[in-house]
Design a protein around this motif. Structure first.
Motif, PDB file in Angstrom:
ATOM      1  N   LEU A  31     -12.412   7.011  -6.804  1.00 54.02           N
ATOM      2  CA  LEU A  31     -11.791   5.692  -6.745  1.00 54.02           C
ATOM      3  C   LEU A  31     -10.450   5.796  -6.038  1.00 54.02           C
ATOM      4  CD1 LEU A  31     -11.416   2.684  -7.696  1.00 54.02           C
ATOM      5  CD2 LEU A  31     -10.461   3.612  -9.814  1.00 54.02           C
ATOM      6  N   ILE A  32     -10.189   4.845  -5.152  1.00 53.78           N
ATOM      7  CA  ILE A  32      -8.899   4.722  -4.470  1.00 53.78           C
ATOM      8  C   ILE A  32      -8.326   3.347  -4.802  1.00 53.78           C
ATOM      9  CG2 ILE A  32      -7.728   4.531  -2.233  1.00 53.78           C
ATOM     10  CD1 ILE A  32      -9.925   6.331  -1.074  1.00 53.78           C
ATOM     11  N   ILE A  33      -7.030   3.284  -5.059  1.00 55.24           N
ATOM     12  CA  ILE A  33      -6.340   1.997  -5.179  1.00 55.24           C
ATOM     13  C   ILE A  33      -5.179   2.008  -4.201  1.00 55.24           C
ATOM     14  CG2 ILE A  33      -5.383   0.257  -6.718  1.00 55.24           C
ATOM     15  CD1 ILE A  33      -6.451   1.732  -9.082  1.00 55.24           C
ATOM     16  N   THR A  34      -5.036   0.923  -3.457  1.00 58.88           N
ATOM     17  CA  THR A  34      -3.982   0.853  -2.452  1.00 58.88           C
ATOM     18  C   THR A  34      -3.517  -0.586  -2.295  1.00 58.88           C
ATOM     19  OG1 THR A  34      -3.384   1.603  -0.226  1.00 58.88           O
ATOM     20  CG2 THR A  34      -5.538   0.540  -0.478  1.00 58.88           C
ATOM     21  N   HIS A  35      -2.617  -0.814  -1.351  1.00 59.01           N
ATOM     22  CA  HIS A  35      -2.093  -2.145  -1.077  1.00 59.01           C
ATOM     23  C   HIS A  35      -3.129  -3.004  -0.345  1.00 59.01           C
ATOM     24  CE1 HIS A  35       1.990  -0.738  -2.020  1.00 59.01           C
ATOM     25  NE2 HIS A  35       1.769   0.295  -1.234  1.00 59.01           N
ATOM     26  N   ARG A  36      -3.006  -4.295  -0.495  1.00 62.30           N
ATOM     27  CA  ARG A  36      -3.729  -5.209   0.387  1.00 62.30           C
ATOM     28  C   ARG A  36      -3.001  -5.282   1.729  1.00 62.30           C
ATOM     29  NH1 ARG A  36      -5.140 -10.881  -0.907  1.00 62.30           N
ATOM     30  NH2 ARG A  36      -2.944 -11.137  -1.399  1.00 62.30           N
ATOM     31  N   THR A  37      -3.702  -5.768   2.718  1.00 53.94           N
ATOM     32  CA  THR A  37      -3.076  -5.942   4.035  1.00 53.94           C
ATOM     33  C   THR A  37      -2.303  -7.251   4.107  1.00 53.94           C
ATOM     34  OG1 THR A  37      -5.152  -6.863   4.887  1.00 53.94           O
ATOM     35  CG2 THR A  37      -4.784  -4.519   5.212  1.00 53.94           C
ATOM     36  N   THR A  38      -2.260  -7.992   3.011  1.00 50.72           N
ATOM     37  CA  THR A  38      -1.429  -9.187   2.879  1.00 50.72           C
ATOM     38  C   THR A  38      -0.238  -8.818   2.001  1.00 50.72           C
ATOM     39  OG1 THR A  38      -3.342 -10.665   3.019  1.00 50.72           O
ATOM     40  CG2 THR A  38      -1.350 -11.561   2.029  1.00 50.72           C
ATOM     41  N   ASP A  39       0.948  -8.682   2.584  1.00 49.92           N
ATOM     42  CA  ASP A  39       2.097  -8.213   1.813  1.00 49.92           C
ATOM     43  C   ASP A  39       3.370  -8.465   2.615  1.00 49.92           C
ATOM     44  OD1 ASP A  39       4.037  -6.251   0.487  1.00 49.92           O
ATOM     45  OD2 ASP A  39       2.234  -5.914  -0.715  1.00 49.92           O
ATOM     46  N   TYR A  40       4.486  -8.500   1.920  1.00 55.34           N
ATOM     47  CA  TYR A  40       5.761  -8.757   2.590  1.00 55.34           C
ATOM     48  C   TYR A  40       6.256  -7.556   3.387  1.00 55.34           C
ATOM     49  CZ  TYR A  40       8.428  -5.751  -0.565  1.00 55.34           C
ATOM     50  OH  TYR A  40       8.929  -4.664  -1.230  1.00 55.34           O
ATOM     51  N   HIS A  41       5.867  -6.356   2.990  1.00 53.67           N
ATOM     52  CA  HIS A  41       6.440  -5.145   3.592  1.00 53.67           C
ATOM     53  C   HIS A  41       5.482  -4.571   4.620  1.00 53.67           C
ATOM     54  CE1 HIS A  41       8.572  -1.419   4.103  1.00 53.67           C
ATOM     55  NE2 HIS A  41       9.431  -1.686   3.125  1.00 53.67           N
ATOM     56  N   PRO A  42       5.946  -4.324   5.849  1.00 52.70           N
ATOM     57  CA  PRO A  42       5.045  -3.774   6.863  1.00 52.70           C
ATOM     58  C   PRO A  42       4.436  -2.439   6.462  1.00 52.70           C
ATOM     59  CG  PRO A  42       7.344  -3.675   7.604  1.00 52.70           C
ATOM     60  CD  PRO A  42       7.310  -4.557   6.402  1.00 52.70           C
ATOM     61  N   ASP A  43       5.185  -1.600   5.744  1.00 53.93           N
ATOM     62  CA  ASP A  43       4.628  -0.329   5.290  1.00 53.93           C
ATOM     63  C   ASP A  43       3.450  -0.552   4.345  1.00 53.93           C
ATOM     64  OD1 ASP A  43       6.454   1.131   6.753  1.00 53.93           O
ATOM     65  OD2 ASP A  43       7.726   1.645   5.049  1.00 53.93           O
TER      66      ASP A  43
END
Length: 295
Positions: free
Chosen positions: A106-118
């Motif tokens: 299992l991997i958990i990560t950020h969505r591509t919808t976010d305030y921070h470019p990183d």
């Protein structure tokens, strides 16, 4: 059914992203003997108003290691400059190798919808790596995976171009103090940089215990709205009586780019969730390999 303890990889952009978004669930996994690796794709060198460069990198890596040690996890901080992550091929290949080497279920990560470019780029890199993890000719120096892992997204409150829609909620109230202890390890962030960046550095108290209590109050205020925002799913997960009492949760959305989180996978990866309601993510999706030629 795999014969090894499940392996969980939390991929954040910065050294504290994984902690603040999934620290409680991570602690529940390590309690059960799961292998948890927290990752930061950047080294955090820009995350301060008075320190920068190698000095800050060293400090932030030590903070991350201390936080992970509290729950028996590991923390890997890569050497890319904070604020400069991008989607170049070199980084995609590094992410492919990173994931293959750990072989997560299992991997958990950020969505591509976010305030921070990183954050956005981190989510994109994992998304772009997801299928290629299984392709032997890509990064052949690291053995490919036979199938993509399940991929989830951390929660966020952004609505454009699409809002976060959780498929899983985890009651983390019993781990609240432990999460605060993990965040307390990131002193450069929660007592220095973030208050300065938000314009209220004078609010941070002096003294170890006073600071920790202040941080606990702020963290509770930060995550308290989540349980009410997703109350219907909380009740479907924990039942009517318990679901109405739950106050603090972590929430995750299933990515259509990873393996399906079916009932068997959910039971194995989230054994601490009640089995009665079993709200399984049902995503109607087809990969290009399943489509007729020319689609």
């Amino acid at each position: 059914m795999a014969d090894h303890p499940p392996r969980i990889m939390l991929i954040g952009a910065h050294p504290d992203d994984a902690d603040i978004k999934a620290g409680g669930t991570a602690a529940m996994w390590t309690d059960l003997g799961f292998v948890v690796r927290m990752v930061s794709l950047s080294d955090g060198r820009a995350g301060h108003h008075e320190m920068a460069g190698p000095e800050l990198v060293t400090r932030r890596k030590a903070e991350a290691q201390a936080a992970a040690a509290l729950i028996g996890a590991s923390y890997e901080v890569l050497d890319h400059p904070d604020g400069e992550l991008d989607d170049r091929l070199e980084l995609r290949h590094q992410v492919i190798r990173l994931i293959r080497s750990f072989r997560p279920d299992l991997i958990i990560t950020h969505r591509t919808t976010d305030y921070h470019p990183d954050h956005r780029v981190t989510g994109l890199l994992v998304q772009d790596a997801s299928y290629l993890l299984t392709v032997p000719a890509i990064c052949p120096d690291v053995p490919h995976l036979r199938q993509s892992p399940v991929i989830l997204s951390f929660s966020d409150a952004f609505t454009r171009p699409c809002r976060f829609e959780p498929h899983l909620v985890v009651n983390i109230e019993e781990k609240l103090d432990l999460i605060v202890a993990m965040l307390h390890c990131h002193q450069s962030q929660f007592y220095e940089w973030l208050p300065y960046n938000a314009g209220h550095p004078e609010e941070v108290p002096t003294g170890e215990e006073a600071r920790k209590n202040w941080l606990a109050d702020r963290f509770r205020q930060r995550i308290a709205p989540l349980a009410d925002r997703y109350r219907d799913l909380v009740i479907r997960t924990y039942g009517d009586v318990e679901g109405k009492r739950v106050r603090y949760i972590e929430a995750f959305e299933v990515s259509e780019f990873g393996a399906l989180l079916d009932r068997e996978a959910r039971a194995r990866l989230f054994p601490f969730l009640p089995r009665s309601s079993d709200p399984v993510a049902s995503i109607d999706r087809k990969r290009w390999v399943d489509l007729p030629e020319g689609s």
